[in-house]
Write a protein that holds these residues in place. Sequence first.
Motif, PDB file in Angstrom:
ATOM      1  N   ILE A   1      44.076  51.655  51.063  1.00  0.00           N
ATOM      2  CA  ILE A   1      44.595  52.972  51.428  1.00  0.00           C
ATOM      3  C   ILE A   1      43.751  53.675  52.488  1.00  0.00           C
ATOM      4  CG2 ILE A   1      43.437  54.278  49.616  1.00  0.00           C
ATOM      5  CD1 ILE A   1      46.211  55.677  49.230  1.00  0.00           C
TER       6      ILE A   1
ATOM      7  N   ASN B   1      47.231  51.030  45.259  1.00  0.00           N
ATOM      8  CA  ASN B   1      46.287  51.392  46.327  1.00  0.00           C
ATOM      9  C   ASN B   1      44.870  51.020  45.934  1.00  0.00           C
ATOM     10  OD1 ASN B   1      48.378  52.742  47.778  1.00  0.00           O
ATOM     11  ND2 ASN B   1      48.168  54.433  46.339  1.00  0.00           N
TER      12      ASN B   1
ATOM     13  N   PHE C   1      40.522  50.722  47.667  1.00  0.00           N
ATOM     14  CA  PHE C   1      39.616  51.185  48.715  1.00  0.00           C
ATOM     15  C   PHE C   1      38.890  50.011  49.350  1.00  0.00           C
ATOM     16  CE2 PHE C   1      40.198  54.691  45.857  1.00  0.00           C
ATOM     17  CZ  PHE C   1      40.500  55.713  46.729  1.00  0.00           C
TER      18      PHE C   1
ATOM     19  N   THR D   1      41.920  43.584  39.430  1.00  0.00           N
ATOM     20  CA  THR D   1      42.636  43.068  38.264  1.00  0.00           C
ATOM     21  C   THR D   1      43.633  44.091  37.723  1.00  0.00           C
ATOM     22  OG1 THR D   1      40.751  43.743  36.941  1.00  0.00           O
ATOM     23  CG2 THR D   1      40.865  41.435  37.532  1.00  0.00           C
ATOM     24  N   THR D   2      43.259  45.373  37.726  1.00  0.00           N
ATOM     25  CA  THR D   2      44.165  46.388  37.180  1.00  0.00           C
ATOM     26  C   THR D   2      45.420  46.497  38.036  1.00  0.00           C
ATOM     27  OG1 THR D   2      42.102  47.550  36.794  1.00  0.00           O
ATOM     28  CG2 THR D   2      44.104  48.664  36.156  1.00  0.00           C
TER      29      THR D   2
ATOM     30  N   THR E   1      47.450  43.309  37.544  1.00  0.00           N
ATOM     31  CA  THR E   1      48.115  43.255  36.239  1.00  0.00           C
ATOM     32  C   THR E   1      49.369  44.118  36.276  1.00  0.00           C
ATOM     33  OG1 THR E   1      45.966  42.987  35.186  1.00  0.00           O
ATOM     34  CG2 THR E   1      47.779  43.610  33.762  1.00  0.00           C
ATOM     35  N   GLU E   2      49.224  45.304  36.865  1.00  0.00           N
ATOM     36  CA  GLU E   2      50.354  46.224  36.993  1.00  0.00           C
ATOM     37  C   GLU E   2      51.466  45.600  37.853  1.00  0.00           C
ATOM     38  OE1 GLU E   2      51.104  49.035  35.648  1.00  0.00           O
ATOM     39  OE2 GLU E   2      52.868  49.389  36.900  1.00  0.00           O
TER      40      GLU E   2
ATOM     41  N   MET F   1      50.022  43.498  27.861  1.00  0.00           N
ATOM     42  CA  MET F   1      49.520  44.066  29.109  1.00  0.00           C
ATOM     43  C   MET F   1      48.318  44.965  28.832  1.00  0.00           C
ATOM     44  SD  MET F   1      52.054  45.657  31.826  1.00  0.00           S
ATOM     45  CE  MET F   1      51.155  46.606  32.994  1.00  0.00           C
TER      46      MET F   1
ATOM     47  N   GLN G   1      45.391  42.839  28.346  1.00  0.00           N
ATOM     48  CA  GLN G   1      44.885  42.335  29.624  1.00  0.00           C
ATOM     49  C   GLN G   1      44.046  43.409  30.317  1.00  0.00           C
ATOM     50  OE1 GLN G   1      46.018  38.991  31.090  1.00  0.00           O
ATOM     51  NE2 GLN G   1      44.016  39.465  31.943  1.00  0.00           N
ATOM     52  N   HIS G   2      44.565  44.640  30.354  1.00  0.00           N
ATOM     53  CA  HIS G   2      43.799  45.736  30.945  1.00  0.00           C
ATOM     54  C   HIS G   2      42.488  45.939  30.183  1.00  0.00           C
ATOM     55  CE1 HIS G   2      46.451  47.124  34.029  1.00  0.00           C
ATOM     56  NE2 HIS G   2      47.451  47.340  33.208  1.00  0.00           N
TER      57      HIS G   2
ATOM     58  N   ASN H   1      39.999  43.343  31.160  1.00  0.00           N
ATOM     59  CA  ASN H   1      39.533  43.639  32.524  1.00  0.00           C
ATOM     60  C   ASN H   1      38.479  44.740  32.474  1.00  0.00           C
ATOM     61  OD1 ASN H   1      41.494  41.894  33.417  1.00  0.00           O
ATOM     62  ND2 ASN H   1      42.896  43.488  34.108  1.00  0.00           N
TER      63      ASN H   1
ATOM     64  N   ILE I   1      39.632  52.064  34.706  1.00  0.00           N
ATOM     65  CA  ILE I   1      40.670  51.028  34.593  1.00  0.00           C
ATOM     66  C   ILE I   1      41.898  51.585  33.885  1.00  0.00           C
ATOM     67  CG2 ILE I   1      41.219  48.797  33.551  1.00  0.00           C
ATOM     68  CD1 ILE I   1      39.195  47.925  35.321  1.00  0.00           C
TER      69      ILE I   1
ATOM     70  N   VAL J   1      44.094  53.840  36.078  1.00  0.00           N
ATOM     71  CA  VAL J   1      44.997  53.110  36.975  1.00  0.00           C
ATOM     72  C   VAL J   1      46.090  52.409  36.169  1.00  0.00           C
ATOM     73  CG1 VAL J   1      45.131  51.350  38.760  1.00  0.00           C
ATOM     74  CG2 VAL J   1      43.127  52.803  38.625  1.00  0.00           C
ATOM     75  N   ALA J   2      45.728  51.928  34.952  1.00  0.00           N
ATOM     76  CA  ALA J   2      46.706  51.219  34.140  1.00  0.00           C
ATOM     77  C   ALA J   2      47.840  52.147  33.707  1.00  0.00           C
ATOM     78  CB  ALA J   2      46.028  50.607  32.915  1.00  0.00           C
TER      79      ALA J   2
ATOM     80  N   PRO K   1      49.776  54.104  37.501  1.00  0.00           N
ATOM     81  CA  PRO K   1      49.621  53.208  38.658  1.00  0.00           C
ATOM     82  C   PRO K   1      49.941  53.906  39.978  1.00  0.00           C
ATOM     83  CG  PRO K   1      51.433  52.498  37.231  1.00  0.00           C
ATOM     84  CD  PRO K   1      50.751  53.608  36.521  1.00  0.00           C
ATOM     85  N   ALA K   2      50.808  54.903  39.950  1.00  0.00           N
ATOM     86  CA  ALA K   2      51.164  55.568  41.200  1.00  0.00           C
ATOM     87  C   ALA K   2      49.973  56.329  41.777  1.00  0.00           C
ATOM     88  CB  ALA K   2      52.328  56.522  40.974  1.00  0.00           C
TER      89      ALA K   2
ATOM     90  N   SER L   1      46.865  55.277  41.817  1.00  0.00           N
ATOM     91  CA  SER L   1      45.731  54.350  41.919  1.00  0.00           C
ATOM     92  C   SER L   1      44.761  54.728  43.035  1.00  0.00           C
ATOM     93  CB  SER L   1      46.226  52.915  42.085  1.00  0.00           C
ATOM     94  OG  SER L   1      47.229  52.842  43.069  1.00  0.00           O
ATOM     95  N   GLY L   2      45.255  55.457  44.054  1.00  0.00           N
ATOM     96  CA  GLY L   2      44.369  55.859  45.143  1.00  0.00           C
ATOM     97  C   GLY L   2      43.314  56.864  44.718  1.00  0.00           C
ATOM     98  N   TYR L   3      43.501  57.459  43.526  1.00  0.00           N
ATOM     99  CA  TYR L   3      42.555  58.487  43.076  1.00  0.00           C
ATOM    100  C   TYR L   3      41.527  57.941  42.105  1.00  0.00           C
ATOM    101  CZ  TYR L   3      45.811  61.652  45.266  1.00  0.00           C
ATOM    102  OH  TYR L   3      46.596  62.274  46.190  1.00  0.00           O
ATOM    103  N   ARG L   4      41.430  56.586  41.999  1.00  0.00           N
ATOM    104  CA  ARG L   4      40.582  55.993  40.989  1.00  0.00           C
ATOM    105  C   ARG L   4      39.120  56.426  41.110  1.00  0.00           C
ATOM    106  NH1 ARG L   4      39.134  50.375  41.932  1.00  0.00           N
ATOM    107  NH2 ARG L   4      37.600  51.629  43.000  1.00  0.00           N
ATOM    108  N   ASP L   5      38.594  56.411  42.334  1.00  0.00           N
ATOM    109  CA  ASP L   5      37.190  56.799  42.494  1.00  0.00           C
ATOM    110  C   ASP L   5      36.990  58.273  42.191  1.00  0.00           C
ATOM    111  OD1 ASP L   5      36.562  54.262  43.048  1.00  0.00           O
ATOM    112  OD2 ASP L   5      36.124  54.552  45.178  1.00  0.00           O
TER     113      ASP L   5
END
Lengths: 373, 297
Positions: free
Chosen positions: A163, A192, A194, A201-202, A205-206, B5, B8-9, B12, B256, B259-260, B263-264, B266-270
């Motif tokens: 992203i 997305n 970085f 993996t997440t 998996t999704e 699922m 699995q998450h 991970n 994790i 994001v699991a 998922p939409a 996911s860009g905000y994970r950090d």
Amino acid sequence: MRKIIAVLLVAIMLVPAFALSEGTIKIGIFEPITGSYAGGGAMEVEGYELAKEHYPEVLGLPIEFIVADSKSDKVEASNAAASLVSQGVVAVLGSYSSGLCLSGADVFAAAGIPTITPTGTNPTVTESGWYARICFIDPQQGPALAGFAIGQGYKKVGVIQEIESEYATGLVKFFKEKIDATEGIEISSTGNFFNADQDFTTLLTEAISKEPDAIFASVGAPATAGLIVKQARELGYDGPIFGGDTLDGPELYQIAGEAAAGVVFSTFCDADQPLNDITARMVSDYRAKYNKKPAAPTMMSYDAYLTLLDAITRAGTATDSTAIRDAIFATSGFVGAAGEITLNETHDAVRPVVFVRKLADGSETFLASVDPE
Amino acid sequence: MTGSMFLQHFTNALSVASLYALLAIGYTMVYGILRLINFAHGEIFMMGMYFAYFGIAMFHLPWFVSFIIAIIITALLGVAAERLAYRPLRDAPRISILISAIAVSYFLQNFATVLFGGRPLMFQQIPLLTTIMQLGPIRVPRLTLIVPAVTILLLVGLQFLLKKTKTGMAMRAVSRDYDAARLMGIDLNFTIAMTFFIGSALAGVGAILWGLKYPQIKPDVGSMPGIKCFIAAVLGGIGNTTGAVLGGFVLGFAEIMFVAFFPAASGYRDAVAFILLILILLVLPAGLLGKNTTEKV
């Protein structure tokens, strides 16, 4: 006393600048030598260096390279560009990564230095008026990738994109436009990540849980693609994975190993499909030097150097940057190692998109060449 | 989300979280004893990866020999950093030693760039450790289970060392009060060096496990894990080893699972990591397991 020392120090700093400018043509190499895109920068530097060995002079003057490391960072890229400007280069070659090109674009435009990127495909790169590119643009590559997905009969495509990268998100945008306009195929998920990420993996998996027919990995560098492919296979996904030109590089196979088998990507050219004598010479000398087949970015950077030399020759000057720029922009029908280069009114080359597939031994097999629409 | 699922998450997250925990211990130990955030920890971790890589690639050592040597060299590098960059500043204001730590971090990163180049190297794959297992509905590399096991084992070992041995007792004494510890006949320099040795050895172990999991080595590979694990150490209560492990697990699972489940986004994970840090600093300034003191760095 202190003043005298200061004056002396300044004088010492100026001496090499004058000494080197005597009788050489200075060309800036604007590439990421370190950081996430170091692999890409290295591939392009190899191309420039080989080209300089083959054609060391223009207008009877030897060429000197001045390398600036953009450190794969947008702020550092501006600094690197400014340092090339201050060292008095007449033209610049680079960079890998459209985002880094964009960071340098304004600096080079303000200083009036013509610049050629071998592989920066985002359409906005050449908008500054001083930037040219010898590769295709993503509004061409994205739909070509979508065309590939449609042609393969995929119904659902999972997308994961870097992203922070203008290139990766731009490519997905142009890919999506064509997918959305086509019946019977859809994007099942978009994840997305970085630039510095190593764990996918997440996201995978999704994406896999939506049971896609293929995964489109839009990444900034081949090493990232290697990690994605490896982790996707570890999670048990054995369907197709494909991507754009940034998958082209040795790191994909070095990291993913045999898991990379079957990965399809679009790129600029294929060294196994020799086009002309220049290709043959470039490929065989590269093999002799590095003992491997040149990746497409290496062939493109070789051509970027040749294109610049051709423009300087036609301009008949190595000092008038406006004349050199106009000569670059007027490039038409120039034949390089990777094919013919003709720049259009937006200073972009119009050329076919080549598709190749990775094999289990790390080599590639040619799939198709898609001409511009 | 289906059960398989989620599993699995979960696996991970388990391995990522254990790696965070391993690195966070190093931060917390150094902080506990010197009241110093050792910003060079991420870079010592990075050097550990290179040492293990070259042991196999250049000296053709069997992998376990190379790993053990790499861990020892990494530990010695940590001790050297303390000896050269921190000890001369021990009586200087805290801020000087903090800046010195940042300098060590930059130095090591640039040193690695000059020495090894910026282009990523590929960490060797050890089939014994990285083979994939099918556990019912989920697939996990053996490593995913090895990492948490190693982390727990090392944490137990560390607790034993801190609570039951003379060296450990000396470390705890020094972390309470320098001068009083010295008066009791504790060799301050040796004790601090030991702290760096153990913290950096753990970074070395973490580096090898990290390299096996994400086989890409480059000079900036330590920066992001460095920041994340620093956050983990603060989350758990900096200065507290069990807290560091807890913080690592909270952070790894939060990232994790965020994001699991979304998922939409996911860009905000950090951003999750940093928001977690801000929240914990607001609500529990001393961290989850930390003691409340008014120490300022």
